[in-house]
Structure formats: structure tokens, C-alpha cells
Design a protein around this motif. Structure first.
Motif, short mmCIF file in Angstrom:
data_model
loop_
_atom_site.label_atom_id
_atom_site.label_comp_id
_atom_site.label_asym_id
_atom_site.label_seq_id
_atom_site.Cartn_x
_atom_site.Cartn_y
_atom_site.Cartn_z
N PHE A 61 0.83 -1.20 -0.05
CA PHE A 61 -0.12 0.04 -0.03
C PHE A 61 0.98 1.33 -0.10
N PHE A 62 1.90 1.33 0.75
CA PHE A 62 2.67 2.47 0.90
C PHE A 62 3.65 2.47 -0.28
N LEU A 63 3.91 1.22 -1.08
CA LEU A 63 5.02 1.31 -2.24
C LEU A 63 3.99 1.90 -3.36
N ARG A 64 2.77 1.54 -3.27
CA ARG A 64 1.81 2.25 -4.28
C ARG A 64 1.94 3.73 -4.45
N ASN A 65 1.90 4.06 -3.00
CA ASN A 65 1.70 5.64 -2.81
C ASN A 65 3.33 6.29 -3.30
N LEU A 66 4.12 5.60 -2.86
CA LEU A 66 5.41 5.86 -3.41
C LEU A 66 5.69 5.80 -4.99
#
Length: 312
Positions: A61-66
């Protein structure tokens, strides 16, 4: 202090990476390739994480935002930069310059803060695995990302307002390939001492706070990993952090060099090269870093390709 009575600038001229005509077309080709790889890599990562249920975890989820931040980060700079390689007049309007600066610093802050949040996620996953689903619930993840975006937007607004409250009347030529703060301060006809203090303070707050969060997280992570008895268990635990650590070293290393080195060592040509690395090259590298040796991402990509081939 005002330098003199000059007409206010209504547009700026971006000097670009180099003024050598014979390098404009080759550089256009190089940076077009970098931008295309950035688009394909980050859009691909966003789609892959969205469509594969196995990747619906806090880390991804954080990687998608990154990936979203990397995509926007590069897109704020690249199109205008590419246009200026082949344009005769390399101008940018006053308003467009302000918008470009605001978006650039917003996404720059998002990137730093997201890497800090991702370090905290790895800390919770490795140091308190039994509480991971509670501490990193979907609601908590959304709150963390919302906080990242809120801080970045406010911080970038302060940068932009303090910069564009100045008058730019000594020259309208910006010695850079985009609207960054240091070259804009150089063409202001007022004393920029307060701006420099505000910029240094805010940069320290975002970069240093993010870096300290990452550092403390990894102190606890490494301490926990060293207590794992089996070598296989230690390798497995640490392998989940290597991608993130690589991204951290690349981004924070270039940002520390860019903004926190002594003013006596400033060189606009050096700053241009550093800016190319953290604004254009790192957004291209991040999806590659997180996919080339990541078995979960590679398995998800393989399944997506097989599904496309089957359906076709």
C-alpha cells in the motif's frame, strides 16, 4: 534590501542543463528514455499492486503511494525540460514557475516522509509481528499516508509563498532546468537571508526527521534480526528491508548533499547534476529496485502476463 528600480519579471527563462547546442538533441533522447521508463515502471507498479490481492498488504500500500509520488515527481519536471531541449525560447510564466515549484517540493516531501513511514512499517513487521495486523490496520495506513500528504502540502506552500513574495527584478534568467528555490533567490532584488533561514529550517525538519525515523527503525530492526537464531530466518527478515534501504540511501544521500552541505561549497552546475539524480533518475530506479529481486512482485507480474496471454 532592494537593488534598484527594475520592472517586475512576468516570466522566466530557464537556462537548462547546458547551453551547448550540439548536446540538446542527444540530451532530449536520453531524458525522454528516462521519462518513458519512469512512466512505464511506476504505472506498472501501481496497476500490479492494485489488481493482485496478494499484494494488498501495508508494505505494498505504501509502495503504491511511493510509485504515485515518483510518477508525479518526475512529471512535474520532465515535460517542460524535454520541451526546452528542442525549443528556441525556453521561457516559463511566473504562475507556471510557482506551480512547478509548489508541486516539486510537495512531492519531494511526500517521498521523504513515505520512506520514513515504510521504515516504521518494517519495524512493526519485524519487531512486533504478532501485533502487526493491529498496529498497521487499513485505517492506520490511510491515516499515515494522509498525514504525509498534509505535511507535504503545507510545507511546500510555505516554501512557495516565501519565495514568490520576493521581487525578481535583477534578471529573469534562472540558471537551472526547473524552478528551484536557490536559483530563484539568486535573481531576487531583495535580501533573501530570511528565505534562506526558512528554507534551511524546513528542509532540516523534513529530511532530518524522516532520516532519523528511518535510522531508529533500522537500529531496532537490526537488533531484532541479530537475535534470530537461524541464518535462514535472519536472511529472510533482512531481505524484506533491502529494497527499502537501497531507496533510502539513494534519496537521502542526494538530498543531504544538495541541501545540507556548507554554503561555501555551492555550485549551480553541481546542483543541476544532483537535481537530475534525485528528481529524474531516482523515480526511474525505484520501481526497478522494488521489482527486480522481489519474488512477490515478480510472481504477481508473471501471473498478470499469463492472464493477459490467456485472455487474448
Amino acid at each position: 534590501m532592494e537593488k534598484g528600480n527594475h520592472s517586475e519579471a512576468t516570466e522566466f527563462i530557464l537556462s537548462g542543463l547546458t547551453d551547448r547546442p550540439e548536446l540538446q538533441v542527444p540530451l532530449f533522447g536520453v531524458f525522454l528514455l528516462i521519462y518513458v521508463i519512469t512512466l512505464v515502471g511506476n504505472v506498472g507498479m501501481i496497476l500490479l499492486i492494485t489488481i493482485d490481492p496478494q499484494l494488498h498488504t501495508p508494505m505494498y500500500f505504501f509502495l503504491r503511494n511511493l510509485s504515485f509520488c515518483d510518477l508525479c515527481y518526475s512529471s512535474v519536471i520532465s515535460p517542460k525540460m524535454l520541451l526546452n531541449f528542442i525549443a528556441k525560447r525556453k521561457s516559463i510564466s511566473y504562475t507556471a514557475c510557482a506551480v512547478q515549484m509548489y508541486l516539486f517540493y510537495a512531492f519531494s516531501d511526500f517521498e521523504c516522509l513515505l520512506l520514513a513511514v515504510m521504515a516504521y512499517d518494517r519495524y512493526v513487521a519485524i519487531c512486533t509481528p504478532l501485533l502487526y495486523t493491529v498496529n498497521m490496520s487499513r485505517q492506520r495506513c490511510k491515516q499515515l499516508v494522509a498525514g504525509v500528504y498534509a505535511v507535504g502540502l503545507v510545507d511546500s506552500m510555505i516554501y512557495t509563498c516565501f519565495t514568490f513574495r520576493l521581487s525578481f527584478c535583477s534578471s529573469n534568467i534562472i540558471n537551472h532546468f526547473f524552478c528551484d528555490i536557490p536559483p530563484l533567490l539568486a535573481v531576487s532584488c531583495f535580501d533573501t537571508h530570511i528565505n534562506e533561514i526558512v528554507m534551511f529550517t524546513l528542509v532540516c525538519c523534513i529530511i532530518v526527521t524522516s532520516f532519523v525515523t528511518v535510522l531508529l527503525s533500522y537500529v531496532y530492526i537490526i537488533s531484532t534480526i541479530l537475535q534470530i537464531r537461524s541464518a535462514e530466518g535472519r536472511c529472510k527478515a533482512f531481505s524484506t528491508c533491502t529494497f527499502h534501504l537501497t531507496a533510502v540511501v539513494l534519496l537521502f544521500g542526494s538530498l543531504f548533499f544538495m541541501y545540507l552541505r556548507p554554503t561555501s561549497s555551492y555550485s549551480m552546475d553541481t546542483d543541476k547534476v544532483t537535481s537530475v539524480f534525485y528528481a529524474l533518475v531516482i523515480p526511474m530506479l525505484n520501481p526497478l529496485i522494488y521489482s527486480l529481486r522481489n519474488t512477490e512482485v515478480k510472481d504477481a507480474l508473471r501471473k498478470a502476463i499469463n492472464k493477459l496471454l490467456t485472455n487474448s
